[in-house]
Design a protein around this motif. Structure first.
Motif, PDB file in Angstrom:
ATOM      1  N   LEU A 120      -1.364  -1.461  -4.095  1.00 36.56           N
ATOM      2  CA  LEU A 120      -2.725  -1.834  -3.718  1.00 36.56           C
ATOM      3  C   LEU A 120      -3.217  -0.927  -2.613  1.00 36.56           C
ATOM      4  O   LEU A 120      -2.480  -0.112  -2.072  1.00 36.56           O
ATOM      5  CB  LEU A 120      -2.841  -3.314  -3.334  1.00 36.56           C
ATOM      6  CG  LEU A 120      -1.810  -3.954  -2.444  1.00 36.56           C
ATOM      7  CD1 LEU A 120      -2.242  -3.849  -0.991  1.00 36.56           C
ATOM      8  CD2 LEU A 120      -1.705  -5.410  -2.820  1.00 36.56           C
ATOM      9  N   CYS A 121      -4.494  -1.058  -2.323  1.00 39.13           N
ATOM     10  CA  CYS A 121      -5.109  -0.269  -1.254  1.00 39.13           C
ATOM     11  C   CYS A 121      -6.078  -1.170  -0.499  1.00 39.13           C
ATOM     12  O   CYS A 121      -6.368  -2.282  -0.931  1.00 39.13           O
ATOM     13  CB  CYS A 121      -5.834   0.952  -1.822  1.00 39.13           C
ATOM     14  SG  CYS A 121      -7.222   0.554  -2.906  1.00 39.13           S
ATOM     15  N   THR A 178      -4.332  -1.653  -7.205  1.00 40.88           N
ATOM     16  CA  THR A 178      -4.485  -0.324  -7.799  1.00 40.88           C
ATOM     17  C   THR A 178      -4.081  -0.377  -9.274  1.00 40.88           C
ATOM     18  O   THR A 178      -3.530  -1.382  -9.751  1.00 40.88           O
ATOM     19  CB  THR A 178      -3.583   0.697  -7.087  1.00 40.88           C
ATOM     20  OG1 THR A 178      -2.218   0.296  -7.279  1.00 40.88           O
ATOM     21  CG2 THR A 178      -3.917   0.804  -5.601  1.00 40.88           C
ATOM     22  N   GLU A 211       0.846  -1.192   0.000  1.00 45.91           N
ATOM     23  CA  GLU A 211       0.000   0.000   0.000  1.00 45.91           C
ATOM     24  C   GLU A 211       0.887   1.251   0.000  1.00 45.91           C
ATOM     25  O   GLU A 211       0.624   2.210  -0.739  1.00 45.91           O
ATOM     26  CB  GLU A 211      -0.920  -0.029   1.222  1.00 45.91           C
ATOM     27  CG  GLU A 211      -2.020   1.007   1.188  1.00 45.91           C
ATOM     28  CD  GLU A 211      -3.049   0.795   2.274  1.00 45.91           C
ATOM     29  OE1 GLU A 211      -4.201   1.195   2.054  1.00 45.91           O
ATOM     30  OE2 GLU A 211      -2.714   0.239   3.353  1.00 45.91           O
ATOM     31  N   GLY A 228       2.043   1.976  -3.328  1.00 47.90           N
ATOM     32  CA  GLY A 228       0.993   2.333  -4.280  1.00 47.90           C
ATOM     33  C   GLY A 228       0.501   1.186  -5.140  1.00 47.90           C
ATOM     34  O   GLY A 228      -0.226   1.412  -6.107  1.00 47.90           O
TER      35      GLY A 228
END
Length: 166
Positions: free
Chosen positions: A85-86, A102, A80, A83
Motif C-alpha cells: 500500500l501507499c 497498491t 508501504e 509495496g
C-alpha cells in the motif's frame, strides 16, 4: 461461591464466541502466513479493498481495526515498504492522509482470498443453516455496532476527487 453462577448463559455465550474466534483465528493465521501476511496485514488489506477507492483515512483505518493510531502508522509503514500500500495526502485536510492499496497489495489479497474463503466455508458458514447464518449476522452486527461504533468509519465516504481521477 455458588457454582451455578458459572452456568449463566451470558458467560456461556461470551465463552463460545471467544472459543469460536480463537479457533478460526488460528486457522486463518496459518493460511495468511503461507502468503507472507500477518493477520493484521490481511485485515488492513481487506478493510482498504472493501472501502471506496480502496482507501481509508489513517484515522478511520485505526477506528475500523483493533489498532491504535500509532499502531496503524507502524503497520502502514511496514506494508508501504513491502509495496502493498501507499499513502496519499488528503486533498481537503493537510493533517490527514489516506492508506491506499497498491496493485501489488490487491494481487496479494487475490492470492490469499481463495484459501481464506475455503476456511470460512468449511469452519464457519458451512456449520450453519441459511436461517441460522442470517440470524447470527444480524446479532453480530448489533453487538458490533454497540461495542465498536467506529467499525465502519469512513467506509461510506465518497472517494476524494484526487483519488478518483488517478
Amino acid at each position: 461461591m455458588d457454582q451455578n453462577v458459572f452456568d449463566d448463559p451470558r458467560i456461556t455465550a461470551v465463552g463460545l464466541l471467544v472459543e469460536a474466534h480463537a479457533g478460526l483465528s488460528a486457522r486463518f493465521a496459518a493460511q495468511y502466513e503461507e502468503h507472507g501476511l500477518s493477520p493484521v496485514e490481511f485485515e488492513v488489506l481487506t478493510r482498504l479493498a472493501r472501502s471506496p477507492g480502496n482507501q481509508l483515512r489513517m484515522t478511520d483505518l485505526a477506528a475500523q481495526t483493533s489498532l491504535s493510531t500509532s499502531g496503524v502508522t507502524r503497520v502502514v509503514d511496514r506494508m508501504e515498504r513491502d509495496g502493498l500500500l501507499c499513502r496519499r495526502a488528503c486533498p481537503s485536510d493537510r493533517r490527514s492522509s489516506y492508506a491506499v492499496v497498491t496493485a501489488a497489495g490487491l494481487q496479494r489479497l487475490d492470492q490469499t482470498l481463495p484459501g481464506h474463503l475455503r476456511i470460512i466455508e468449511e469452519w464457519f458458514i458451512g456449520q450453519l443453516e441459511p436461517e441460522e447464518l442470517r440470524a447470527l449476522l444480524h446479532g453480530l452486527r448489533r453487538v458490533r455496532d454497540a461495542v465498536h461504533p467506529g467499525a465502519t468509519a469512513g467506509s461510506t465516504d465518497p472517494v476524494p476527487t484526487e483519488a478518483a481521477s488517478s
